[in-house]
Design a protein around this motif. Structure first.
Motif, PDB file in Angstrom:
ATOM      1  N   THR A  19       0.837  -1.201   0.000  1.00  0.00           N
ATOM      2  CA  THR A  19       0.000   0.000   0.000  1.00  0.00           C
ATOM      3  C   THR A  19       0.868   1.245   0.000  1.00  0.00           C
ATOM      4  OG1 THR A  19      -0.095   0.130   2.398  1.00  0.00           O
ATOM      5  CG2 THR A  19      -1.861  -1.104   1.314  1.00  0.00           C
ATOM      6  N   LEU A  20       0.261   2.349  -0.447  1.00  0.00           N
ATOM      7  CA  LEU A  20       0.983   3.605  -0.634  1.00  0.00           C
ATOM      8  C   LEU A  20       0.030   4.753  -0.338  1.00  0.00           C
ATOM      9  CD1 LEU A  20       3.587   4.987  -2.003  1.00  0.00           C
ATOM     10  CD2 LEU A  20       2.178   5.089  -4.044  1.00  0.00           C
ATOM     11  N   VAL A  21       0.574   5.831   0.237  1.00  0.00           N
ATOM     12  CA  VAL A  21      -0.242   7.006   0.528  1.00  0.00           C
ATOM     13  C   VAL A  21       0.094   8.124  -0.451  1.00  0.00           C
ATOM     14  CG1 VAL A  21      -0.529   8.883   2.221  1.00  0.00           C
ATOM     15  CG2 VAL A  21      -0.580   6.491   2.974  1.00  0.00           C
ATOM     16  N   LEU A  22      -0.941   8.764  -0.994  1.00  0.00           N
ATOM     17  CA  LEU A  22      -0.738   9.971  -1.798  1.00  0.00           C
ATOM     18  C   LEU A  22      -1.143  11.160  -0.945  1.00  0.00           C
ATOM     19  CD1 LEU A  22      -2.400   8.954  -5.197  1.00  0.00           C
ATOM     20  CD2 LEU A  22      -0.103   8.420  -4.358  1.00  0.00           C
ATOM     21  N   ARG A  23      -0.379  12.243  -1.012  1.00  0.00           N
ATOM     22  CA  ARG A  23      -0.673  13.391  -0.184  1.00  0.00           C
ATOM     23  C   ARG A  23      -0.718  14.649  -1.051  1.00  0.00           C
ATOM     24  NH1 ARG A  23      -0.136  13.414   5.376  1.00  0.00           N
ATOM     25  NH2 ARG A  23       1.022  11.465   5.393  1.00  0.00           N
ATOM     26  N   PHE A  24      -1.809  15.417  -0.882  1.00  0.00           N
ATOM     27  CA  PHE A  24      -1.974  16.646  -1.676  1.00  0.00           C
ATOM     28  C   PHE A  24      -2.277  17.820  -0.752  1.00  0.00           C
ATOM     29  CE2 PHE A  24      -3.068  13.096  -4.314  1.00  0.00           C
ATOM     30  CZ  PHE A  24      -2.581  13.410  -5.573  1.00  0.00           C
ATOM     31  N   ARG A  36       8.624   8.880  -1.123  1.00  0.00           N
ATOM     32  CA  ARG A  36       9.370   9.226   0.080  1.00  0.00           C
ATOM     33  C   ARG A  36       8.831   8.446   1.268  1.00  0.00           C
ATOM     34  NH1 ARG A  36       7.245  15.152   2.045  1.00  0.00           N
ATOM     35  NH2 ARG A  36       5.765  14.174   3.432  1.00  0.00           N
ATOM     36  N   GLN A  37       9.638   8.399   2.309  1.00  0.00           N
ATOM     37  CA  GLN A  37       9.234   7.656   3.484  1.00  0.00           C
ATOM     38  C   GLN A  37       8.297   8.516   4.321  1.00  0.00           C
ATOM     39  OE1 GLN A  37      10.321   4.312   4.167  1.00  0.00           O
ATOM     40  NE2 GLN A  37       8.490   4.614   5.441  1.00  0.00           N
ATOM     41  N   GLY A  38       7.038   8.100   4.468  1.00  0.00           N
ATOM     42  CA  GLY A  38       6.094   8.839   5.300  1.00  0.00           C
ATOM     43  C   GLY A  38       6.128   8.326   6.729  1.00  0.00           C
ATOM     44  N   TYR A  39       5.139   8.764   7.538  1.00  0.00           N
ATOM     45  CA  TYR A  39       5.106   8.309   8.937  1.00  0.00           C
ATOM     46  C   TYR A  39       4.926   6.810   9.026  1.00  0.00           C
ATOM     47  CZ  TYR A  39       4.392  13.240   9.699  1.00  0.00           C
ATOM     48  OH  TYR A  39       4.547  14.587   9.686  1.00  0.00           O
ATOM     49  N   ALA A  40       3.873   6.334   8.355  1.00  0.00           N
ATOM     50  CA  ALA A  40       3.522   4.929   8.509  1.00  0.00           C
ATOM     51  C   ALA A  40       3.898   4.100   7.289  1.00  0.00           C
ATOM     52  CB  ALA A  40       2.025   4.806   8.773  1.00  0.00           C
ATOM     53  N   SER A  41       3.872   4.727   6.136  1.00  0.00           N
ATOM     54  CA  SER A  41       4.168   3.954   4.932  1.00  0.00           C
ATOM     55  C   SER A  41       4.860   4.859   3.921  1.00  0.00           C
ATOM     56  CB  SER A  41       2.860   3.435   4.324  1.00  0.00           C
ATOM     57  OG  SER A  41       2.091   4.548   3.897  1.00  0.00           O
ATOM     58  N   LEU A  42       5.157   4.300   2.754  1.00  0.00           N
ATOM     59  CA  LEU A  42       5.731   5.110   1.688  1.00  0.00           C
ATOM     60  C   LEU A  42       4.659   6.057   1.159  1.00  0.00           C
ATOM     61  CD1 LEU A  42       7.878   2.508  -0.247  1.00  0.00           C
ATOM     62  CD2 LEU A  42       8.624   4.230   1.412  1.00  0.00           C
ATOM     63  N   GLU A  43       5.102   7.224   0.668  1.00  0.00           N
ATOM     64  CA  GLU A  43       4.167   8.221   0.171  1.00  0.00           C
ATOM     65  C   GLU A  43       4.645   8.802  -1.152  1.00  0.00           C
ATOM     66  OE1 GLU A  43       2.943  10.371   4.358  1.00  0.00           O
ATOM     67  OE2 GLU A  43       4.026  11.550   2.849  1.00  0.00           O
ATOM     68  N   MET A  44       3.691   9.429  -1.839  1.00  0.00           N
ATOM     69  CA  MET A  44       4.059  10.337  -2.928  1.00  0.00           C
ATOM     70  C   MET A  44       3.333  11.637  -2.634  1.00  0.00           C
ATOM     71  SD  MET A  44       3.788   8.264  -6.499  1.00  0.00           S
ATOM     72  CE  MET A  44       4.907   6.933  -6.925  1.00  0.00           C
ATOM     73  N   VAL A  45       4.072  12.766  -2.724  1.00  0.00           N
ATOM     74  CA  VAL A  45       3.442  14.058  -2.503  1.00  0.00           C
ATOM     75  C   VAL A  45       3.199  14.690  -3.872  1.00  0.00           C
ATOM     76  CG1 VAL A  45       3.697  16.334  -1.462  1.00  0.00           C
ATOM     77  CG2 VAL A  45       4.572  14.318  -0.288  1.00  0.00           C
ATOM     78  N   HIS A  46       1.985  15.101  -4.104  1.00  0.00           N
ATOM     79  CA  HIS A  46       1.602  15.703  -5.382  1.00  0.00           C
ATOM     80  C   HIS A  46       2.067  14.925  -6.604  1.00  0.00           C
ATOM     81  CE1 HIS A  46      -0.320  19.564  -4.330  1.00  0.00           C
ATOM     82  NE2 HIS A  46       0.204  19.253  -3.170  1.00  0.00           N
ATOM     83  N   PRO A  47       1.752  13.630  -6.660  1.00  0.00           N
ATOM     84  CA  PRO A  47       2.104  12.899  -7.876  1.00  0.00           C
ATOM     85  C   PRO A  47       1.177  13.328  -9.019  1.00  0.00           C
ATOM     86  CG  PRO A  47       0.753  11.524  -6.484  1.00  0.00           C
ATOM     87  CD  PRO A  47       1.000  12.797  -5.715  1.00  0.00           C
TER      88      PRO A  47
END
Ligand code: ADP
Ligand code: MG
Length: 712
Positions: A108-113, A138-149
């Motif tokens: 799983t992966l988190v996207l952040r906007f 990038r490494q987020g708090y709990a899982s890997l993330e993408m910021v503004h993909p």
């Protein structure tokens, strides 16, 4: 493939190079969708025509040609994924943002906007929807993330993944990557139809160096197939990139060589002075020349006997004794009844040279005059008249010497000191100014900022070089320390100690803002403070706003030892020579460049006591400032410092071209492509003789019709 021989290459479609070159370049407006506004933005990137579009190469590439399973994502790396939305929501913490969770079969992966439109919000909060996303992981708090993909919804008509790597271009405000990509596509489409980039390198040369054709190279660089090794593209080692870098370096070599050949066709009066005057000069010096000085002098003396003008760069570290060598050269001119002029970048330095020259030469009965902007009225007229009549053999001054209507009876030699301050353009302009009656004087350029070999070969390919690579005997290395300004009191104490022992010290206050006035103010304030803290010392102040008479008086007092501590702006950077000064304090050292700091430090270590230099800085230090201060602490050799400077700042700044606004290289990188430089030099030789037709088009392609180096 090409069938071109050693003459100009022919285009793949068989059309003749000369014919396609006779045409004007395809203007940028001719490409579909380019209007005046876009044209203006492109101009800011140096893109004026369709060829320029093709030579505007990507900075890097993105790989959208494959889908990476979430389980294999690596933080810090850009990737493309395809996954299903598990859920999405807008959260309010310190800031409002949208989080969307995705899943594929591997993780799983988190996207952040932080910014999003209602449409995006609606899409990203719909469980079950499948997305294709591209972004940096990038490494987020709990899982890997993408910021503004970048995200798009996956459905039956989504195109399959890209077949090529996606270029990312250097850009400017208001210019989207998408626009640049489209432009490049359009220009590539015209490549054959419009014969945009004819092959200018002779076939034999390309074969010998294993260079791809220019069209192959450009196509690959703008649209690399997905299996192109990304690392090679990114680090500039790909043959396609090297091909263009080579061609660019070659064009620069050709341009400079052509200038040089033109100079050599000009006439200089052969002057075989007998050297008797020079001999007497050497005899009355309180020292003997170092062998490096001797060698440099012999090279210059040989040039002065040639029937064409000398164009020689005299390099030598701070304090290596260039001025003596310059004086020898001037005396050669004087010995045959001609004149010599020495130009320095600042009044202060001009003044120093004037005093040095006068001190050395008056004993020989050789008159030295000083021409500055402040000399006015009758005195000035009288001086100019005597110069024009040939009664004054040697004149020292600032660039005013050449900007004004100064006539010489017979100017045989122009000496330019601290050349890096003038820039390549000005140097070439000077050459023109010094020309009189169809004859061109000899020119000697002194620089105390040693220029690394690679740079010397590129920017100064039109000059011969002499190097003074040895300091006069007895010089001691200057101990250098970087000290945070919280320890200012200790530093002041050191000054007290040094001056108590009869030594002298400098305290330099460099630029605070981009303003000379502020710099002078800062120096004035510091001088006041130091006067209060060190009442027992005689403190002088010198800066650019001081009247020349006052400046001169302070410098004279410092030289005579009646001033212990000299507070100054960076005006003292070059040329000041007071051997008894053994301590140099530089404030705000973190703001100065490496070369400049080295220059400043060079003001001490000229006498027979151990000297030191304290670089005061305001923490925290940026990474680059840290590297600079470390370099100074670790090395005292100007060449090594210049090499590190080049690494830290890039060639444009080292050459001083930033200030003069000259465009630097477009594709080549003097550090990365060092090895190509030598090849380009040899190739330039060959081309000039074997394929002269290529020369003009190559220069025009890379340097522009405006001949950036000025017509000489
Ligand atoms: P720079 O190369 O920085 O212009 P200068 O020509 O100003 O150096 O020389 C620095 C100092 O060294 C001057 O005081 C000069 O008189 C002295 N100097 C020059 N050559 C020698 C030498 N061969 N031996 C001793 N001192 C020298
Ligand atoms: Mg000097």
């Amino acid at each position: 493939m090409d069938s071109g021989g050693i003459q100009a290459g022919t285009k793949p479609d068989g059309r003749n190079v000369a014919r396609s070159l006779a045409r004007e370049p395809l203007p940028i407006i001719a490409l579909p969708g380019v209007g005046p506004r876009l044209a203006e933005r492109l101009r800011r990137l140096g893109i004026h025509n369709a060829e320029d579009v093709l030579l505007h190469l990507p900075l890097r590439y993105q790989d959208r040609s494959r889908i990476t399973p979430i389980g294999q994502l690596i933080p810090g790396v850009e990737a493309q994924i395809e996954a299903e939305i598990i859920g999405g929501e807008v959260t309010m913490r310190s800031r409002r943002f949208l989080v969307c969770r995705l899943r594929d079969t591997t993780g799983t992966l988190v996207l952040r906007f932080f910014h999003f439109s209602p449409t995006q919000q609606q899409l990203l909060c719909q469980p079950g929807v499948r997305l294709r996303c591209f972004g940096e992981v990038r490494q987020g708090y709990a899982s890997l993330e993408m910021v503004h993909p970048e995200c798009r919804r996956l459905d039956s008509d989504t195109p399959s993944v890209a077949a090529r790597l996606t270029p990312v271009y250097p850009s400017t405000a208001g210019l989207q990557q998408f626009t640049l990509r489209t432009l490049a596509e359009q220009a590539l489409a015209q490549l054959d139809a419009e014969a945009l980039l004819p092959e200018l390198l002779p076939h034999a040369l390309r074969m010998q160096l294993r260079l791809p054709s220019i069209t192959e190279a450009t196509r690959l660089l703008h649209q690399p197939p997905s299996d192109t090794p990304l690392a090679e593209l990114d680090n500039g080692r790909h043959p396609a990139r090297r091909r263009l870098a080579f061609e660019e370096l070659l064009a620069h070599q050709l341009s400079l060589r052509r200038l040089r050949e033109r100079t050599q066709r000009q006439a200089a009066p052969p002057r075989a002075g007998d050297g008797e005057l020079g001999q007497r000069f050497l005899e009355q010096l309180p020292f003997t020349l170092t062998s490096a000085q001797q060698r440099a002098w012999e090279e210059i003396a040989a040039d002065l006997c040639q029937p064409h003008p000398m164009l020689r760069l005299l390099q030598g570290d701070v304090g290596s004794g260039k001025t003596v060598v310059a004086a020898m050269a001037a005396l050669r001119a004087v010995a045959v009844g001609a004149q010599a002029a020495l130009m320095a970048p600042t009044e202060l330095l001009a003044e120093q040279h004037y005093h040095n020259f006068r001190g050395w030469l008056s004993k020989l009965g050789v008159e030295v005059a000083w021409l500055t902007g402040r000399l006015a009225g009758r005195m000035r007229r009288a001086l100019l008249e005597r110069l024009a009549a040939g009664h004054i053999p040697i004149v020292v001054g600032t660039h005013a010497l050449f900007q004004e209507t100064v006539d010489f009876a017979d100017l045989a030699l122009v000496i330019v000191d601290e050349q890096h301050r003038f820039g390549v353009h000005q140097r070439l302009a000077l050459r023109e100014k010094g020309r009189q009656g169809g004859r061109c004087p000899h020119q000697l350029i002194m620089t105390a900022t040693p220029i690394p070999r690679t740079l010397a070969m590129s920017a100064y390919a039109d000059l011969d070089t002499s190097v003074i690579d040895e300091l006069p005997p007895g010089r001691r290395p200057v101990k250098t320390a970087a000290v945070p300004d919280s320890r200012r009191a200790e530093v002041i104490d050191r000054i007290r100690q040094a001056c108590r022992q009869g030594r002298q010290a400098y305290w330099v206050c460099p630029l605070i803002e981009e303003s000379e006035t502020l710099e002078c103010q800062a120096a004035a304030v510091t001088a006041e403070q130091l006067t209060t803290t060190l009442p027992e010392l005689r403190i002088g102040l010198v800066h650019g706003r001081l009247s020349p008479t006052d400046k001169e008086a302070v410098m004279a007092a410092f030289k005579a030892g009646t001033v212990d501590l000299l507070v100054a702006t960076t005006v003292i950077e070059v040329g000041v020579d007071v051997p008894n000064a053994s301590l140099m304090i530089v404030e705000n050292a973190e703001r100065l460049g490496l070369a400049q700091l080295h220059q400043l430090r060079g003001r001490v270590g000229r006498g027979n006591t151990a000297s030191s230099c304290v670089l005061l800085y305001k923490p925290p230090l940026s990474q680059i400032a840290h590297a600079r201060l470390a370099a100074l602490r670790e090395c005292g050799d100007g060449f090594e410092i210049a090499r590190r400077d080049l690494e830290l700042r890039g060639p444009g700044e080292v050459l001083g071209t930033r200030q003069t606004g000259e465009q630097s290289l477009r594709v080549a990188d003097l550090l990365r492509d060092q090895d190509l430089l030598t090849t380009a030099r040899h190739a330039a030789d060959r081309l000039l003789h074997e394929a002269p037709d290529c020369v003009e088009p190559l220069i025009r392609r890379w340097i522009g019709a405006g001949a950036r180096y000025g017509e000489v």
